[in-house]
Design a protein around this motif. Sequence first.
Motif, PDB file in Angstrom:
ATOM      1  N   ILE A 112       0.799  -1.048  -0.053  1.00 41.46           N
ATOM      2  CA  ILE A 112      -0.004   0.030  -0.083  1.00 41.46           C
ATOM      3  C   ILE A 112       0.895   1.213   0.090  1.00 41.46           C
ATOM      4  N   HIS A 113       2.019   1.149   0.518  1.00 38.19           N
ATOM      5  CA  HIS A 113       3.063   2.256   0.519  1.00 38.19           C
ATOM      6  C   HIS A 113       4.364   1.737   0.416  1.00 38.19           C
ATOM      7  N   VAL A 114       5.162   2.831  -0.097  1.00 29.74           N
ATOM      8  CA  VAL A 114       6.817   2.466  -0.172  1.00 29.74           C
ATOM      9  C   VAL A 114       7.206   3.693   0.362  1.00 29.74           C
ATOM     10  N   VAL A 115       8.519   3.289   1.176  1.00 29.47           N
ATOM     11  CA  VAL A 115       9.313   4.263   1.931  1.00 29.47           C
ATOM     12  C   VAL A 115      10.522   4.331   1.142  1.00 29.47           C
ATOM     13  N   HIS A 116      10.693   5.453   0.535  1.00 25.76           N
ATOM     14  CA  HIS A 116      11.985   5.450  -0.331  1.00 25.76           C
ATOM     15  C   HIS A 116      12.824   6.616  -0.119  1.00 25.76           C
ATOM     16  N   SER A 117      14.079   6.223   0.345  1.00 28.24           N
ATOM     17  CA  SER A 117      15.105   7.268   0.884  1.00 28.24           C
ATOM     18  C   SER A 117      15.580   8.042  -0.387  1.00 28.24           C
ATOM     19  N   LEU A 118      15.865   9.292  -0.447  1.00 25.07           N
ATOM     20  CA  LEU A 118      16.372   9.951  -1.523  1.00 25.07           C
ATOM     21  C   LEU A 118      18.242  10.201  -1.294  1.00 25.07           C
ATOM     22  N   ARG A 119      18.516   9.480  -0.068  1.00 26.82           N
ATOM     23  CA  ARG A 119      19.946   9.516   0.099  1.00 26.82           C
ATOM     24  C   ARG A 119      20.614   8.268   0.313  1.00 26.82           C
TER      25      ARG A 119
END
Length: 140
Positions: free
Chosen positions: A133-140
């Motif tokens: 249902i969701h994705v936690v994506h880091s930009l670093r």
Amino acid sequence: MPITLISPDESKSLFPFFKAPAACGFPSPAADYLEQKLSLDQLLIQHPAATFFALAQGSSMQDVGIFDKDILIVDRSLKPSNGDVVMCLLDGELCVKTLYRRGHSVELQSANPAYTPIILDDGQTLDVWGVVIHVVHSLR
């Protein structure tokens, strides 16, 4: 493939929430819009008892925004619909794919053209663990 499961903590963390949209072009004095506190688990998890987190591995779902080492939020209480991204066990192998039902056949598609779709045949077993249902994506 090992999978890391993370249980949501019973104590909810509250963070400042700026209700005004954040312009991505010009800076805005957002402090004037501090309205309330926001709990990410309340925002992202509708069914806490049926939700788990998992670590994504590989590049097969990159075109839907799931990248290697992203955290997936998976809800086991949702009935998978056509076109949902699901975490499933296919013939004993854990995978994340887009689920399609076409008549009596089931197809699992990657979101990367380098991977061919998997059309299940009668001898295969598929257990859907839940809907991503969701994705936690880091930009670093």
